[in-house]
Enzyme design. Structure first.
Site, PDB file in Angstrom:
ATOM      1  CG  HIS A  54      -1.874   1.105   1.333  1.00  0.00           C
ATOM      2  ND1 HIS A  54      -1.514   2.348   1.776  1.00  0.00           N
ATOM      3  CD2 HIS A  54      -3.204   1.162   1.062  1.00  0.00           C
ATOM      4  CE1 HIS A  54      -2.574   3.146   1.766  1.00  0.00           C
ATOM      5  NE2 HIS A  54      -3.615   2.450   1.341  1.00  0.00           N
ATOM      6  NE  ARG A  58      -5.592  -0.572  -1.630  1.00  0.00           N
ATOM      7  CZ  ARG A  58      -6.805  -0.975  -1.228  1.00  0.00           C
ATOM      8  NH1 ARG A  58      -6.969  -2.169  -0.698  1.00  0.00           N
ATOM      9  NH2 ARG A  58      -7.859  -0.193  -1.377  1.00  0.00           N
ATOM     10  CE  LYS A  97      -8.074  -1.995  -4.426  1.00  0.00           C
ATOM     11  NZ  LYS A  97      -9.498  -2.320  -4.224  1.00  0.00           N
ATOM     12  CG  ASP A 128      -6.612   8.930  -3.950  1.00  0.00           C
ATOM     13  OD1 ASP A 128      -6.431  10.154  -3.822  1.00  0.00           O
ATOM     14  OD2 ASP A 128      -7.263   8.269  -3.113  1.00  0.00           O
ATOM     15  CB  CYS A 166      -3.864  11.209  -1.061  1.00  0.00           C
ATOM     16  SG  CYS A 166      -4.177   9.433  -1.119  1.00  0.00           S
ATOM     17  CE1 TYR A 167      -2.117   5.766  -1.375  1.00  0.00           C
ATOM     18  CE2 TYR A 167      -3.952   6.053  -2.891  1.00  0.00           C
ATOM     19  CZ  TYR A 167      -3.438   5.538  -1.713  1.00  0.00           C
ATOM     20  OH  TYR A 167      -4.236   4.808  -0.876  1.00  0.00           O
ATOM     21  CG  ASP A 192      -9.628  10.045  -5.094  1.00  0.00           C
ATOM     22  OD1 ASP A 192      -8.948   9.882  -6.108  1.00  0.00           O
ATOM     23  OD2 ASP A 192     -10.267   9.107  -4.572  1.00  0.00           O
ATOM     24  CG  ASP A 223     -10.525  15.416   1.330  1.00  0.00           C
ATOM     25  OD1 ASP A 223      -9.323  15.383   1.664  1.00  0.00           O
ATOM     26  OD2 ASP A 223     -11.019  14.611   0.503  1.00  0.00           O
ATOM     27  CG  HIS A 229      -7.631  13.762  -1.231  1.00  0.00           C
ATOM     28  ND1 HIS A 229      -8.592  13.216  -0.406  1.00  0.00           N
ATOM     29  CD2 HIS A 229      -7.082  12.716  -1.926  1.00  0.00           C
ATOM     30  CE1 HIS A 229      -8.636  11.907  -0.598  1.00  0.00           C
ATOM     31  NE2 HIS A 229      -7.737  11.577  -1.502  1.00  0.00           N
TER      32      HIS A 229
END
Length: 491
Positions: free
Chosen positions: A241, A296, A299, A302, A304-305, A373, A380, A383
């Site tokens: 992750h 991941r 997936k 996103d 945040c990654y 995201d 938010d 993020h």
């Protein structure tokens, strides 16, 4: 620009493939007309989003985050810092008073007033204090009860080197990262605290190369005394992750001075950097995904990654894994010799920095302010920070400078009555080594790559702590009682 190819499809439709197709269709609408001219950073809108949350309070949907109040404040404050904005003295004091209300009487910080101490909000509270706090009465820094905090840390330490995130709670490598950052910033490092952590970190690496949240230790019973921890088996629990991987790799980076002080007979094998690097590279999305990162395998991308995965490459470079980019002239990486392999044949094109900036600017910005995201999700505070921090990591090359580290070591003031470094105790050597290592991160001049207008530029952030260099130096200079040499002025 021409329409990119869709992701390969094996004609076996599942919920996963449906979500991937839907996401690609949405992201196609956010492709810029020219790859070098992305949407500009809506800086004012993002600042208004953050100010609204800070001054008016968070919307009702944040009720579920009642146990994450330190995080909400940290995400907000660090977002300001990355964009080069500071709070006025009045709001700084309000923030300090709020943070100190979260301190638990038995050490550490809870997720809100009266809540149990927990490693994750402890990190967020201390980092928030690094941004707004100061020495002296009411400044927050000197009101931190470090003695009780250390007792709290040791009370949740397990015999296999792992830590519970709170009393009667679970093991999570994110908690280990939060503890290590806090201990570094507040001058709380001891050999006893760090014992066993390297082996625990190594045990969390999965067959894919990334890291899971924890591992399963096994013990051998002894006729007398406590059982003995077995080196093997010690399987990781869960899949690789992005968040766990960043926390594991950042923890490993922080542990380098501690490992260097160990006797050669105690220096064990390292991480599997080949599989880790392969996994990280595979997490960056394709052109149709605008170059965002996934957390991941199989997936969706996103925002945040951008930090949790994109931020790992600077850490790998500091360990001598990603080529020689960002090293001082006539100096090798300070930790290259400690790792099994130095991949001198690896260049700097392992990940697409421009593509990540394009994803953040074109897809992660919400029209009403704040970052997200991916579309059509709302913005938010979580993020917002990690998209901005990821944008910073894609723009700047921040590396471990041997020259800077040498200057910090030369300026180290040994407390009166203490011995020289060579004859000092393990504890004192550890303090000095970790202090100089943590503060030797330096932005390489002339290498920033800003996609689009200069208004898109973020401040550089510390690759391990996710604080600005100024805030990192300020709080560490205070707690280590050191004067940090000034950095060369930019020409």
């Amino acid at each position: 620009m021409s329409q990119p190819r869709r992701s390969p499809h094996d004609s076996y439709e599942t919920e996963t493939t449906d979500h991937q197709t839907e996401t690609e269709t949405i992201l196609l609408k956010h492709l810029p007309l020219s790859p070098d001219s992305p949407s500009p950073l809506q800086r004012d809108a993002h600042l208004q989003f953050l100010i609204r949350n800070l001054v008016q309070g968070f919307p009702s949907r944040y009720t579920s985050q009642d146990a994450s109040q330190p995080w909400l404040l940290y995400w907000t404050l660090q977002s300001f810092s990355v964009m080069g904005v500071a709070l006025d003295p009045n709001n700084k004091q309000k923030a300090i008073d709020t943070i100190m209300a979260w301190q638990h009487p038995d050490g550490g910080f809870g997720g809100g007033p009266g809540q149990a101490a927990h490693l994750l909000p402890t990190y967020a509270a201390v980092c928030a204090l690094a941004i707004v706090g100061r020495p002296g009465p009411g400044g927050g820094w000197d009101q931190i009860d470090r003695e009780k905090m250390y007792e709290f840390f040791m009370s949740i330490k397990l015999s296999d080197g792992a830590f519970l995130v709170a009393h009667h709670a679970e093991v999570d490598v994110r908690g280990t990262y939060c503890l290590l950052v806090t201990a570094h910033l507040l001058n709380m490092l001891t050999p006893e605290l760090l014992e066993g952590i390297p082996a625990f970190i190594m045990s969390c690496q999965t067959y894919e190369g990334g890291f899971s949240s924890a591992s399963q230790p096994y013990f051998s019973p002894e006729p007398e005394g406590p059982p003995t921890l077995l080196d093997s088996p010690r399987p990781p629990l869960g899949e690789a992750h992005g968040g766990y991987t960043f926390c594991s790799l950042a923890s490993w980076t922080m542990l380098q001075p501690y490992l260097a002080l160990q006797k050669p007979s105690l220096q064990r094998s390292s991480l599997n950097f080949k599989t880790l690097l392969r996994w990280l590279v595979q997490m960056q999305g394709s052109e149709i995904e605008l170059g965002g990162f996934k957390g991941r395998t199989n997936k969706l991308v996103d925002g945040c990654y951008s930090w949790w995965v994109g931020g790992c490459f600077a850490l790998l470079s500091s360990l001598g894994i990603v080529g020689a980019h960002g090293r001082d002239d006539n100096h090798e990486s300070s930790t290259t010799h400690q790792e099994d392999e130095a991949w001198d044949d690896i260049d700097d094109s392992l990940w697409d920095r421009a593509a990540l900036q394009r994803y953040i600017l074109c897809a992660a910005q919400h029209p009403a302010g704040g970052l997200r995201d991916k579309p059509p999700k709302p913005a938010d505070s979580y993020h917002t920070l990690y998209c901005l921090a990821g944008l910073s990591s894609a723009q700047h090359n921040v590396f471990l400078s041997s020259t800077r580290q040498d200057a910090i070591v030369r300026s180290w003031k040994t407390p009166p009555g203490s011995r020289s470094f060579e004859s000092a105790s393990m504890h004192e050597q550890l303090r000095q080594a970790c202090f100089s290592h943590s503060l030797s991160w330096t932005e390489e001049e002339g290498t920033s790559r800003i996609l689009g207008a200069q208004n898109n530029r973020m401040n550089a952030t510390h690759p391990v702590f996710n604080l600005t260099m100024t805030h990192t130096e300020g709080i560490m200079a205070h707690f280590y009682k050191q004067t940090i040499p000034s950095r060369p002025k930019k020409m």
